[in-house]
Design a protein around this motif. Sequence first.
Motif, mmCIF file in Angstrom:
data_model
loop_
_atom_site.group_PDB
_atom_site.id
_atom_site.type_symbol
_atom_site.label_atom_id
_atom_site.label_comp_id
_atom_site.label_asym_id
_atom_site.label_seq_id
_atom_site.Cartn_x
_atom_site.Cartn_y
_atom_site.Cartn_z
ATOM 1 N N VAL A 139 61.177 65.746 68.650
ATOM 2 C CA VAL A 139 61.122 67.036 69.355
ATOM 3 C C VAL A 139 61.301 66.787 70.852
ATOM 4 N N PRO A 140 61.773 67.789 71.567
ATOM 5 C CA PRO A 140 61.884 67.636 73.024
ATOM 6 C C PRO A 140 60.516 67.347 73.640
ATOM 7 N N ILE A 141 60.490 66.471 74.608
ATOM 8 C CA ILE A 141 59.224 66.089 75.232
ATOM 9 C C ILE A 141 58.509 67.288 75.856
ATOM 10 N N SER A 142 59.266 68.235 76.386
ATOM 11 C CA SER A 142 58.639 69.424 76.981
ATOM 12 C C SER A 142 57.896 70.225 75.916
ATOM 13 N N THR A 143 58.439 70.295 74.724
ATOM 14 C CA THR A 143 57.767 70.993 73.631
ATOM 15 C C THR A 143 56.519 70.230 73.199
ATOM 16 N N ALA A 144 56.653 68.932 73.068
ATOM 17 C CA ALA A 144 55.514 68.118 72.626
ATOM 18 C C ALA A 144 54.338 68.247 73.592
ATOM 19 N N TYR A 145 54.616 68.164 74.879
ATOM 20 C CA TYR A 145 53.529 68.233 75.855
ATOM 21 C C TYR A 145 52.951 69.635 75.989
ATOM 22 N N MET A 146 53.743 70.632 75.725
ATOM 23 C CA MET A 146 53.236 71.997 75.773
ATOM 24 C C MET A 146 52.119 72.183 74.741
ATOM 25 N N PHE A 147 52.237 71.534 73.595
ATOM 26 C CA PHE A 147 51.229 71.665 72.549
ATOM 27 C C PHE A 147 49.955 70.876 72.842
ATOM 28 N N LYS A 148 49.957 70.052 73.873
ATOM 29 C CA LYS A 148 48.744 69.308 74.223
ATOM 30 C C LYS A 148 47.586 70.248 74.553
ATOM 31 N N GLY A 149 47.897 71.461 74.970
ATOM 32 C CA GLY A 149 46.853 72.446 75.248
ATOM 33 C C GLY A 149 45.986 72.759 74.043
ATOM 34 N N THR A 150 46.540 72.566 72.846
ATOM 35 C CA THR A 150 45.732 72.826 71.653
ATOM 36 C C THR A 150 44.560 71.861 71.566
ATOM 37 N N GLY A 151 44.709 70.675 72.134
ATOM 38 C CA GLY A 151 43.603 69.712 72.151
ATOM 39 C C GLY A 151 42.395 70.243 72.904
ATOM 40 N N LEU A 152 42.645 70.988 73.972
ATOM 41 C CA LEU A 152 41.543 71.590 74.728
ATOM 42 C C LEU A 152 40.796 72.624 73.894
ATOM 43 N N ILE A 153 41.549 73.372 73.112
ATOM 44 C CA ILE A 153 40.926 74.381 72.255
ATOM 45 C C ILE A 153 40.095 73.705 71.166
ATOM 46 N N PHE A 154 40.642 72.637 70.570
ATOM 47 C CA PHE A 154 39.857 71.893 69.576
ATOM 48 C C PHE A 154 38.589 71.328 70.202
ATOM 49 N N GLY A 155 38.694 70.806 71.407
ATOM 50 C CA GLY A 155 37.519 70.282 72.103
ATOM 51 C C GLY A 155 36.461 71.343 72.305
ATOM 52 N N THR A 171 31.609 80.205 76.880
ATOM 53 C CA THR A 171 31.486 81.294 77.845
ATOM 54 C C THR A 171 32.713 82.204 77.766
ATOM 55 N N VAL A 172 32.604 83.320 78.433
ATOM 56 C CA VAL A 172 33.739 84.239 78.532
ATOM 57 C C VAL A 172 34.921 83.526 79.184
ATOM 58 N N TYR A 173 34.640 82.700 80.174
ATOM 59 C CA TYR A 173 35.709 81.963 80.845
ATOM 60 C C TYR A 173 36.392 80.977 79.896
ATOM 61 N N ASN A 174 35.617 80.362 79.004
ATOM 62 C CA ASN A 174 36.207 79.473 77.994
ATOM 63 C C ASN A 174 37.160 80.255 77.100
ATOM 64 N N ILE A 175 36.741 81.432 76.682
ATOM 65 C CA ILE A 175 37.563 82.265 75.795
ATOM 66 C C ILE A 175 38.829 82.716 76.513
ATOM 67 N N ILE A 176 38.688 83.123 77.765
ATOM 68 C CA ILE A 176 39.866 83.532 78.546
ATOM 69 C C ILE A 176 40.825 82.356 78.698
ATOM 70 N N GLY A 177 40.297 81.185 79.015
ATOM 71 C CA GLY A 177 41.142 80.002 79.159
ATOM 72 C C GLY A 177 41.869 79.659 77.865
ATOM 73 N N ALA A 178 41.157 79.715 76.736
ATOM 74 C CA ALA A 178 41.783 79.439 75.433
ATOM 75 C C ALA A 178 42.865 80.466 75.133
ATOM 76 N N ALA A 179 42.612 81.723 75.471
ATOM 77 C CA ALA A 179 43.609 82.775 75.233
ATOM 78 C C ALA A 179 44.864 82.536 76.074
ATOM 79 N N ILE A 180 44.671 82.082 77.300
ATOM 80 C CA ILE A 180 45.815 81.783 78.158
ATOM 81 C C ILE A 180 46.631 80.627 77.570
ATOM 82 N N ILE A 181 45.942 79.610 77.078
ATOM 83 C CA ILE A 181 46.642 78.466 76.470
ATOM 84 C C ILE A 181 47.437 78.923 75.257
#
Length: 108
Positions: A59-75, A88-98
Amino acid sequence: MIKSLALIGVNFIYACTGICTKMASQNEMLSWTYLLWMVGTVGVIGIYALLWRQIIASVPISTAYMFKGTGLIFGLLFAYLLFGEQITVYNIIGAAIIITGIALFSKA
Protein backbone atom coordinates in the motif's frame (compact mmCIF):
# COMPACT_ATOMS: atom_id res chain seq x y z
CA MET A 1 -11.27 -3.07 2.22
CA ILE A 2 -8.98 -6.01 3.08
CA LYS A 3 -5.96 -3.71 3.14
CA SER A 4 -7.78 -1.27 5.42
CA LEU A 5 -8.62 -4.09 7.82
CA ALA A 6 -5.03 -5.29 7.71
CA LEU A 7 -3.81 -1.78 8.55
CA ILE A 8 -6.24 -1.54 11.45
CA GLY A 9 -5.23 -5.02 12.63
CA VAL A 10 -1.51 -4.30 12.58
CA ASN A 11 -2.07 -1.08 14.52
CA PHE A 12 -4.15 -3.05 17.04
CA ILE A 13 -1.15 -5.35 17.49
CA TYR A 14 1.14 -2.35 17.96
CA ALA A 15 -1.25 -0.89 20.54
CA CYS A 16 -0.91 -4.13 22.49
CA THR A 17 2.67 -3.10 23.29
CA GLY A 18 1.09 -0.43 25.49
CA ILE A 19 -0.65 -3.14 27.50
CA CYS A 20 2.58 -5.06 27.97
CA THR A 21 4.58 -2.02 29.02
CA LYS A 22 1.82 -0.83 31.36
CA MET A 23 1.72 -4.27 32.99
CA ALA A 24 5.52 -4.24 33.27
CA SER A 25 5.40 -0.82 34.92
CA GLN A 26 3.17 -2.21 37.66
CA ASN A 27 5.94 -4.56 38.77
CA GLU A 28 9.25 -3.92 40.48
CA MET A 29 11.98 -3.01 37.99
CA LEU A 30 13.92 -6.09 36.86
CA SER A 31 11.66 -8.51 38.76
CA TRP A 32 10.71 -11.70 36.92
CA THR A 33 7.22 -10.44 36.16
CA TYR A 34 8.60 -7.13 34.92
CA LEU A 35 11.05 -8.96 32.64
CA LEU A 36 8.34 -11.30 31.34
CA TRP A 37 6.13 -8.37 30.39
CA MET A 38 9.06 -6.65 28.71
CA VAL A 39 9.88 -9.81 26.75
CA GLY A 40 6.21 -9.84 25.74
CA THR A 41 6.56 -6.25 24.58
CA VAL A 42 9.56 -7.12 22.41
CA GLY A 43 7.69 -10.13 21.00
CA VAL A 44 4.65 -8.06 20.09
CA ILE A 45 6.84 -5.40 18.50
CA GLY A 46 8.58 -8.12 16.47
CA ILE A 47 5.27 -9.45 15.18
CA TYR A 48 4.16 -5.91 14.40
CA ALA A 49 7.39 -5.17 12.50
CA LEU A 50 7.04 -8.25 10.32
CA LEU A 51 3.41 -7.50 9.50
CA TRP A 52 4.07 -3.78 8.97
CA ARG A 53 6.81 -4.61 6.48
CA GLN A 54 4.40 -6.76 4.49
CA ILE A 55 1.71 -4.08 4.51
CA ILE A 56 3.89 -1.18 3.43
CA ALA A 57 5.11 -3.29 0.53
CA SER A 58 1.56 -3.38 -0.85
CA VAL A 59 0.00 0.00 0.00
CA PRO A 60 1.14 3.59 -0.44
CA ILE A 61 3.12 4.76 2.57
CA SER A 62 0.82 7.77 3.00
CA THR A 63 -2.14 5.41 3.37
CA ALA A 64 -0.30 3.13 5.78
CA TYR A 65 0.73 5.98 8.06
CA MET A 66 -2.71 7.55 7.98
CA PHE A 67 -4.06 4.41 9.67
CA LYS A 68 -1.57 4.76 12.53
CA GLY A 69 -4.18 6.96 14.20
CA THR A 70 -6.21 3.85 14.91
CA GLY A 71 -3.50 2.82 17.37
CA LEU A 72 -4.34 5.86 19.49
CA ILE A 73 -7.97 4.84 19.58
CA PHE A 74 -7.05 1.29 20.60
CA GLY A 75 -4.83 2.73 23.33
CA LEU A 76 -7.72 4.78 24.63
CA LEU A 77 -10.00 1.74 24.66
CA PHE A 78 -7.37 -0.42 26.38
CA ALA A 79 -6.82 2.26 29.03
CA TYR A 80 -10.53 2.30 29.81
CA LEU A 81 -11.33 -1.40 29.52
CA LEU A 82 -8.22 -2.93 31.06
CA PHE A 83 -6.93 -0.31 33.46
CA GLY A 84 -10.07 1.56 34.49
CA GLU A 85 -8.81 4.92 33.27
CA GLN A 86 -11.39 7.59 32.55
CA ILE A 87 -12.35 8.69 29.06
CA THR A 88 -12.99 12.43 28.82
CA VAL A 89 -15.03 14.45 26.37
CA TYR A 90 -11.74 15.62 24.88
CA ASN A 91 -10.67 11.99 24.34
CA ILE A 92 -13.94 11.31 22.50
CA ILE A 93 -13.58 14.45 20.38
CA GLY A 94 -10.00 13.51 19.52
CA ALA A 95 -11.01 9.95 18.56
CA ALA A 96 -13.84 11.33 16.41
CA ILE A 97 -11.40 13.62 14.62
CA ILE A 98 -9.06 10.69 13.95
CA ILE A 99 -11.87 8.51 12.62
CA THR A 100 -13.19 11.36 10.46
CA GLY A 101 -9.72 11.99 9.05
CA ILE A 102 -9.22 8.34 8.18
CA ALA A 103 -12.67 8.15 6.57
CA LEU A 104 -12.03 11.31 4.51
CA PHE A 105 -8.58 10.15 3.46
CA SER A 106 -9.96 6.74 2.45
CA LYS A 107 -12.54 8.43 0.19
CA ALA A 108 -9.91 10.60 -1.55
